[in-house]
Design a protein around this motif. Structure first.
Motif, PDB file in Angstrom:
ATOM      1  N   MET A  84       0.743  -1.354  -0.098  1.00 49.11           N
ATOM      2  CA  MET A  84       0.079   0.036   0.078  1.00 49.11           C
ATOM      3  C   MET A  84       0.946   1.437   0.122  1.00 49.11           C
ATOM      4  O   MET A  84       1.914   1.167   0.413  1.00 49.11           O
ATOM      5  CB  MET A  84      -1.040  -0.013   1.140  1.00 49.11           C
ATOM      6  N   SER A  85       0.205   2.370  -0.597  1.00 51.38           N
ATOM      7  CA  SER A  85       1.078   3.590  -0.465  1.00 51.38           C
ATOM      8  C   SER A  85       1.212   4.247   0.747  1.00 51.38           C
ATOM      9  O   SER A  85       0.617   3.883   1.796  1.00 51.38           O
ATOM     10  CB  SER A  85       0.160   4.746  -1.198  1.00 51.38           C
ATOM     11  N   SER A  86       2.409   4.856   0.787  1.00 57.68           N
ATOM     12  CA  SER A  86       2.841   5.484   2.430  1.00 57.68           C
ATOM     13  C   SER A  86       1.943   6.645   2.764  1.00 57.68           C
ATOM     14  O   SER A  86       1.747   6.675   3.956  1.00 57.68           O
ATOM     15  CB  SER A  86       4.571   6.113   2.018  1.00 57.68           C
ATOM     16  N   GLN A  87       1.240   7.042   1.694  1.00 57.56           N
ATOM     17  CA  GLN A  87       0.228   8.029   2.064  1.00 57.56           C
ATOM     18  C   GLN A  87      -0.846   7.335   3.050  1.00 57.56           C
ATOM     19  O   GLN A  87      -1.224   7.820   4.059  1.00 57.56           O
ATOM     20  CB  GLN A  87      -0.453   8.732   0.781  1.00 57.56           C
ATOM     21  N   MET A  88      -1.179   6.276   2.436  1.00 60.81           N
ATOM     22  CA  MET A  88      -2.398   5.519   3.203  1.00 60.81           C
ATOM     23  C   MET A  88      -1.763   4.946   4.658  1.00 60.81           C
ATOM     24  O   MET A  88      -2.438   4.971   5.833  1.00 60.81           O
ATOM     25  CB  MET A  88      -3.044   4.364   2.451  1.00 60.81           C
ATOM     26  N   ALA A  89      -0.613   4.423   4.634  1.00 63.17           N
ATOM     27  CA  ALA A  89       0.072   3.729   5.666  1.00 63.17           C
ATOM     28  C   ALA A  89       0.138   4.899   6.739  1.00 63.17           C
ATOM     29  O   ALA A  89       0.087   4.560   8.024  1.00 63.17           O
ATOM     30  CB  ALA A  89       1.334   3.166   5.152  1.00 63.17           C
ATOM     31  N   SER A  90       0.595   5.881   6.276  1.00 63.99           N
ATOM     32  CA  SER A  90       0.762   7.084   7.279  1.00 63.99           C
ATOM     33  C   SER A  90      -0.267   7.239   7.900  1.00 63.99           C
ATOM     34  O   SER A  90      -0.273   7.698   9.143  1.00 63.99           O
ATOM     35  CB  SER A  90       1.351   8.393   6.318  1.00 63.99           C
ATOM     36  N   PHE A  91      -1.349   7.324   7.272  1.00 62.46           N
ATOM     37  CA  PHE A  91      -2.842   7.785   7.889  1.00 62.46           C
ATOM     38  C   PHE A  91      -3.211   6.770   8.870  1.00 62.46           C
ATOM     39  O   PHE A  91      -3.407   7.097  10.035  1.00 62.46           O
ATOM     40  CB  PHE A  91      -3.759   8.041   6.895  1.00 62.46           C
ATOM     41  N   LEU A  92      -3.035   5.303   8.470  1.00 64.53           N
ATOM     42  CA  LEU A  92      -3.613   4.355   9.234  1.00 64.53           C
ATOM     43  C   LEU A  92      -2.683   4.169  10.567  1.00 64.53           C
ATOM     44  O   LEU A  92      -3.046   3.573  11.544  1.00 64.53           O
ATOM     45  CB  LEU A  92      -3.488   2.936   8.484  1.00 64.53           C
ATOM     46  N   ASP A  93      -1.365   4.360  10.261  1.00 66.24           N
ATOM     47  CA  ASP A  93      -0.437   4.443  11.423  1.00 66.24           C
ATOM     48  C   ASP A  93      -0.768   5.484  12.714  1.00 66.24           C
ATOM     49  O   ASP A  93      -0.194   5.438  13.711  1.00 66.24           O
ATOM     50  CB  ASP A  93       0.978   4.846  11.052  1.00 66.24           C
ATOM     51  N   GLN A  94      -1.992   6.375  12.433  1.00 66.57           N
ATOM     52  CA  GLN A  94      -2.255   7.188  13.452  1.00 66.57           C
ATOM     53  C   GLN A  94      -3.333   6.707  14.237  1.00 66.57           C
ATOM     54  O   GLN A  94      -3.820   7.231  15.334  1.00 66.57           O
ATOM     55  CB  GLN A  94      -2.736   8.467  12.738  1.00 66.57           C
TER      56      GLN A  94
END
Ligand SMILES: Cc1cc2nc3c(=O)[nH]c(=O)nc-3n(C[C@H](O)[C@H](O)[C@H](O)COP(=O)(O)O)c2cc1C
Length: 200
Positions: A84-94
């Motif tokens: 998955m894209s880092s944009q999505m991973a970055s959001f979900l990691d919150q």
């Protein structure tokens, strides 16, 4: 009424179109649906140089806590190097706080994706999302074989038992086909139906 969130990231608009089709399917099953995208994290000069679509249509999600407001969360991300894209991973990691409180346990989840090539990482990307959603405590709905359109090899098309998908080609010129969009609608409908039944 069952509340469904379609949450996605898209650089070039393929996932944007798939998100609309997923939402259409979920609405057809009587759900109230919001479509949101996650924030862009690539620097503006990088996004411009890579030709990212500047006018992706849906609003950016207000924050990670919004995930708790829905009965079902359908997450879409294009493949980035097979995941998955880092944009999505970055959001979900919150979502650490939501996870700690068990705020997402028992909700329904699903994944959809897009790759450039047919074998460029569709299933691994879907599972990178599904793995994340399982950690959140979501019950996963795939794309069952009731959607017969995922069978057949006479034409290039996306979709698999793990989730709806499309194929963009190396230059992004291939747009989601009728079969790809039908799979997305089917999955959206199924997610809404399952979420409604679980809430009953
Ligand atoms: C940095 C980067 C890495 C990518 N990695 C892959 C890959 O591993 N496999 C693949 O098939 N496509 C890959 N792609 C192509 C994207 O998956 C494709 O552009 C995307 O699915 C289109 O969806 P969108 O229009 O919603 O952004 C990559 C694209 C970028 C920008």
């Amino acid at each position: 009424m069952t509340k469904v969130l379609v949450l996605y990231y898209s650089s070039y608009g393929h996932m944007e179109q798939m998100a609309d089709a997923i939402a259409e399917g979920a609405r057809g099953a009587g759900a109230e649906v919001d479509i949101r995208r996650v924030p862009e994290t690539a620097p503006a000069d990088v996004a411009k140089a890579a030709g990212f679509k500047p006018d992706i249509s849906h609003p950016v999600i207000e924050g990670i806590d919004k995930l708790a407001d829905y009965d079902a969360i359908i997450v879409g991300s294009p493949t980035r190097f097979g995941r998955m894209s880092s944009q999505m991973a970055s959001f979900l990691d919150q979502a650490g706080g939501l996870w700690m409180r068990g705020a997402l346990n028992g909700k329904v989840g699903a994944a959809f994706t897009s790759t450039a090539t047919q074998h460029g990482g569709q299933e691994v990307t879907l599972f990178s999302i599904i793995t994340n959603l399982l950690h959140f405590g979501l019950t996963i709905v795939g794309l069952d074989y009731g959607f017969a359109g995922q069978m057949g090899v006479k034409e290039v098309h996306g979709n698999s038992p793990y989730g709806a998908s499309t194929i963009a080609d190396g230059d992004g010129s291939r747009q989601p086909s009728q079969v790809d969009l039908d799979g997305a609608r089917y999955q959206g409908r199924r997610v809404a139906e399952v979420a409604t039944k679980l809430a009953a």
